[in-house]
Motif scaffolding. Structure first.
Motif, PDB file in Angstrom:
ATOM      1  N   UNK B 262       0.820  -1.206   0.000  1.00 45.32           N
ATOM      2  CA  UNK B 262       0.000   0.000   0.000  1.00 45.32           C
ATOM      3  C   UNK B 262       0.855   1.258   0.000  1.00 45.32           C
ATOM      4  N   UNK B 263       0.658   2.066  -1.008  1.00 49.57           N
ATOM      5  CA  UNK B 263       1.337   3.362  -1.073  1.00 49.57           C
ATOM      6  C   UNK B 263       0.330   4.408  -0.642  1.00 49.57           C
ATOM      7  N   UNK B 264       0.429   4.888   0.577  1.00 55.91           N
ATOM      8  CA  UNK B 264      -0.626   5.744   1.133  1.00 55.91           C
ATOM      9  C   UNK B 264      -0.189   7.202   1.055  1.00 55.91           C
ATOM     10  N   UNK B 265      -0.553   7.803  -0.078  1.00 55.75           N
ATOM     11  CA  UNK B 265      -0.002   9.099  -0.446  1.00 55.75           C
ATOM     12  C   UNK B 265      -1.043  10.205  -0.445  1.00 55.75           C
ATOM     13  N   UNK B 407      15.477   8.454   0.549  1.00 54.97           N
ATOM     14  CA  UNK B 407      14.020   8.420   0.732  1.00 54.97           C
ATOM     15  C   UNK B 407      13.364   7.437  -0.242  1.00 54.97           C
ATOM     16  N   UNK B 408      13.777   7.484  -1.501  1.00 52.34           N
ATOM     17  CA  UNK B 408      13.222   6.519  -2.452  1.00 52.34           C
ATOM     18  C   UNK B 408      13.531   5.091  -2.003  1.00 52.34           C
ATOM     19  N   UNK B 414       7.441  -0.977  -1.014  1.00 49.89           N
ATOM     20  CA  UNK B 414       6.104  -1.020  -1.621  1.00 49.89           C
ATOM     21  C   UNK B 414       6.187  -0.751  -3.124  1.00 49.89           C
ATOM     22  N   UNK B 415       6.960   0.245  -3.507  1.00 48.44           N
ATOM     23  CA  UNK B 415       7.051   0.591  -4.932  1.00 48.44           C
ATOM     24  C   UNK B 415       7.453  -0.652  -5.742  1.00 48.44           C
ATOM     25  N   UNK B 416       8.459  -1.356  -5.257  1.00 49.36           N
ATOM     26  CA  UNK B 416       8.962  -2.520  -5.997  1.00 49.36           C
ATOM     27  C   UNK B 416       7.955  -3.642  -6.114  1.00 49.36           C
ATOM     28  N   UNK B 417       7.048  -3.696  -5.171  1.00 52.51           N
ATOM     29  CA  UNK B 417       6.112  -4.828  -5.166  1.00 52.51           C
ATOM     30  C   UNK B 417       4.890  -4.617  -6.058  1.00 52.51           C
ATOM     31  N   UNK B 418       4.685  -3.389  -6.520  1.00 55.04           N
ATOM     32  CA  UNK B 418       3.504  -3.137  -7.351  1.00 55.04           C
ATOM     33  C   UNK B 418       3.672  -3.819  -8.706  1.00 55.04           C
ATOM     34  N   UNK B 430       5.012  10.626  -7.659  1.00 60.88           N
ATOM     35  CA  UNK B 430       4.267  11.232  -6.555  1.00 60.88           C
ATOM     36  C   UNK B 430       5.194  11.424  -5.353  1.00 60.88           C
ATOM     37  N   UNK B 431       6.001  10.421  -5.078  1.00 54.49           N
ATOM     38  CA  UNK B 431       6.953  10.513  -3.967  1.00 54.49           C
ATOM     39  C   UNK B 431       7.883  11.704  -4.187  1.00 54.49           C
TER      40      UNK B 431
END
Lengths: 264, 436
Positions: B262-265, B407-408, B414-418, B430-431
């Motif tokens: 979950x990327x909660x942005x 930071x990345x 999470x980013x890698x798992x999408x 977005x990040x």
């Protein structure tokens, strides 16, 4: 290219209030390889980190100039861009950032915007250098130093050296924890860099690394400064006889710094 | 409370709304029960975050029905960026203000007997199947005011049903796009994977208007049958005005597995609940979430894994980056019930503080009622390690670039798992935008 010079004069460095480096002087030209040897606790690694701008070390006196430019006035990244490099004894682990992404960012940081290295060229170069260091290709996609063994971290430091091609490199105990095969590989990497446009300061307390990377000059450090300098033969003599003869010669009882209580 | 008095959606309204949508009677009844409950129930009380003054009740409920869109090119530009157009097998639904406006489903999916449709259609065409799962084991209508309001006012959502032994290879992607800045979204998602099936679902919540205020009240129910595997990705990015309650619940049977990424942005105030029940023996859950808090935003994240099954394994990873004056509370709860022998629960909460005025709390909680288990937690709140900065800068990276990489890297789990490259890229963007 004209030769470059890294000049360290009357350098004094403190960590948390105690003085580790005291009146250190050294001049290195490109095309030369210098080695700094000395027992543990004599300030060798402090010197390396302080020159690069480590946040914990405070320089209280003296100067470091690279071709006349005041290095101590520069931010850490500016020092790197000016051509300096430090292969660290304990490199940080950066989770989530691949080795390849990091190195590409580092290479591009030295180049002008719009003149970034092409992906193909970068990959070829990285593959090539990794071959030299006998590193598995999977390293490029692993996170920077994360979960690397001691030896893998050292190789990765040298990989960065080969990728970034600085003018001056300081190698801080790049041999510690390496077996003989790894030592040979790492030495080969450094020897590949050897050219008139590259100067190197090798910090070590074992002579064995210098069997593979032949230094032009050898300095012995005690009590936070250079106490004796010579050629490659000095390293040989230290290997055979240890450091006691130097201490006797100079009348030094405790070669360490910042820890007066400690026994010799 | 003043907001309560403005509450204008009553039984009559709900009944009419349900009937206009042609819903089966059971669903109308569920809504009516819920609207009655909503009146009586209190707001949830998330640990250390006061949400009493947040707007959960002032909104426009039913947005004007929108016409369907025949071509991806006609979607909002930023919505298009979430879509991988190069893929051969595309399974995609795009919602605008709760209405399904674009749908592209591969033949293969239909041949496999997989249902992938909006919840309105599911209620009409697959009423019995929907009923089996709707507000089922994972969530109760009477948990608090927001769950009740949700059921009463559902106006969007997706139903995914994967029959026994079916492996869905291509990911199912859904984009919930709020165009009308005043329209509320009451989104209900069900992902049900029958025994030994496998599916990957990825959702994006987006809005683009920063000014007007509205509400998102979201519940996902995710059911993994015996030996079923569900990979559930979510990227929430509602603009400032949106107050969000998002509740993603999982229920895992024997040897089943749910992986959450979950990327909660969101830019607005958010309460998030991600709870997984490991009901069956050998069940597994991996809950990863990352977030960034900025401006005056207040957020509360609750990641909870409840172990009932023997040998069940639950992993929680929460990484948050805090800027400006934002405040976030990260609660990780591993609950191991009596009888869940040989269960293993591990959790990590890490918060990176980029500003002295921000607040970030990491609260790892282990609640264990069984002796024969293993569990562990790690939590930290701190700034970027100065030695990491020194290392990166010593290679020539500027301070900004070094921070950016750290930071990345910190949000990479999470980013890698999408599963969809376009969504990954968009999340990275977005990040980037949020941090700088």
């Amino acid at each position: 290219m004209a030769a470059s010079t890294l000049k360290i004069e009357n350098l004094h460095v403190e960590i948390e209030g105690s003085e580790i480096i005291k009146d250190f002087n050294l001049e290195i030209n490109t095309g030369e390889i210098h080695a700094i040897m000395g027992p543990n606790g004599t300030g060798k690694s402090t010197l390396a980190s302080a020159i690069m701008g480590h946040p914990k070390y405070e320089i209280t006196q003296g100067s470091v100039h690279l071709d006349g430019e005041d290095v101590l006035e520069m931010e850490v990244d500016e020092r790197a861009k000016a051509g300096m490099f430090l292969a660290m004894q304990y490199p940080s682990e950066i989770s989530g950032v691949t080795n390849a992404d990091f190195m590409r960012s580092a290479i591009n940081a030295r180049r002008e915007e719009g003149d970034e290295i092409s992906l193909m060229k970068f990959i070829r170069k990285m593959d090539d250098k990794m071959d030299t260091l006998e590193m598995d290709q999977s390293f490029s996609q692993r996170y920077l130093n994360e979960g690397f063994s001691g030896g893998e971290k050292k190789r990765n430091e040298i990989l960065q050296l080969l990728m970034l091609e600085p003018k001056f490199a300081i190698l801080d105990e790049i041999d510690s924890g390496l077996d003989i095969d790894a030592l040979k590989v790492v030495s080969k990497g450094v020897n590949d860099m050897r050219n008139p446009d590259f100067g190197c300061l090798i910090i070590t307390h074992y002579q064995r690394l210098l069997n593979y990377i032949k230094p032009d000059k050898v300095h012995v450090m005690m009590q936070g400064r250079i106490v004796k300098s010579g050629g490659a033969e000095l390293a040989q003599r230290l290997e055979e006889e240890g450091y006691d003869w130097i201490k006797e010669e100079l009348g030094i009882e405790n070669e360490k710094v910042g820890d007066q209580e400690q026994e010799v | 409370m003043s907001v309560d008095t403005k509450w204008t959606y009553d039984e009559e309204y709900v009944k009419e709304y349900s009937q206009n949508r042609g819903e089966p009677e059971w669903l109308t009844e569920e809504r009516l029960t819920a609207v009655r409950l909503a009146d009586k129930l209190e707001l949830p009380k998330p640990e250390k975050t006061n949400i009493k003054t947040w707007n959960f009740t002032e909104f426009k409920h039913a947005a004007a029905p929108s016409e369907s869109i025949s071509d991806v090119e006609n979607l909002h530009e930023d919505v298009q960026k979430l879509i991988d157009r190069s893929t051969e097998e595309q399974n995609l639904i795009v919602f605008r203000d709760g209405h399904s406006v674009y749908r592209s489903v591969s033949k293969r999916l239909e041949e496999q007997g997989v249902l992938f449709c909006d919840i309105e259609t599911a209620a009409k065409e697959h009423s019995e199947l929907l009923k089996q799962y709707f507000m089922g084991k994972a969530v109760n209508v009477d948990e608090h005011k927001l769950t009740a309001l949700h059921v009463a006012l559902i106006n969007g959502g997706t139903f995914v049903y994967v029959p026994k032994n079916v492996q869905v290879e291509a990911p199912l992607q859904v984009i919930y796009w709020q165009e009308d800045p005043e329209a509320a979204l009451f989104n209900h998602v069900i992902v049900a994977a029958e025994d030994n099936s496998e599916v990957t679902y990825l959702e994006n919540y987006v809005s683009f208007d920063e000014e007007k205020s509205s509400v998102a009240n979201i519940i996902s129910e995710v059911y993994a049958g015996n030996g079923a595997k569900i990979s559930y990705g979510g990227v929430d990015h509602f603009e400032k005005g949106m107050t969000t309650y998002v509740n993603r619940r999982g229920y895992v049977e024997k040897d089943g597995r749910i992986d959450w990424a979950l990327g909660q942005m969101n830019e607005g105030n958010t309460v998030s609940d991600n709870t997984t029940v490991l009901a069956g023996d050998g069940s597994y859950a991996d809950s990863k979430s990352v977030s960034i808090g900025r401006d005056n935003q207040s957020q509360n994240f609750w990641t909870h894994i409840i172990h009932h099954g023997k040998h069940s394994d639950g992993q929680i990873l929460t990484h948050g980056v805090m800027k400006d004056k934002a405040s976030s509370i990260f609660n990780g709860v591993t609950k191991i019930e009596h009888g869940a022998t040989k269960a293993n629960g591990e959790q990590t909460e890490r918060v990176l503080m980029l500003s002295e005025k921000a607040r970030g709390d990491a609260n790892p909680i282990l609640l264990i009622d069984e002796d024969d288990v293993t569990a562990g937690h790690a939590a930290s709140v701190g700034r970027i390690d100065p030695l990491q900065m020194f290392y990166l800068m010593s290679r020539g990276l500027s301070k900004t670039e070094a921070e950016r990489l750290v930071i990345h890297g910190f949000l990479a789990p999470v980013v890698n798992q999408l599963p969809i490259q376009a969504v990954k890229n968009r999340l990275s963007e977005v990040i980037e935008r949020k941090v700088y």
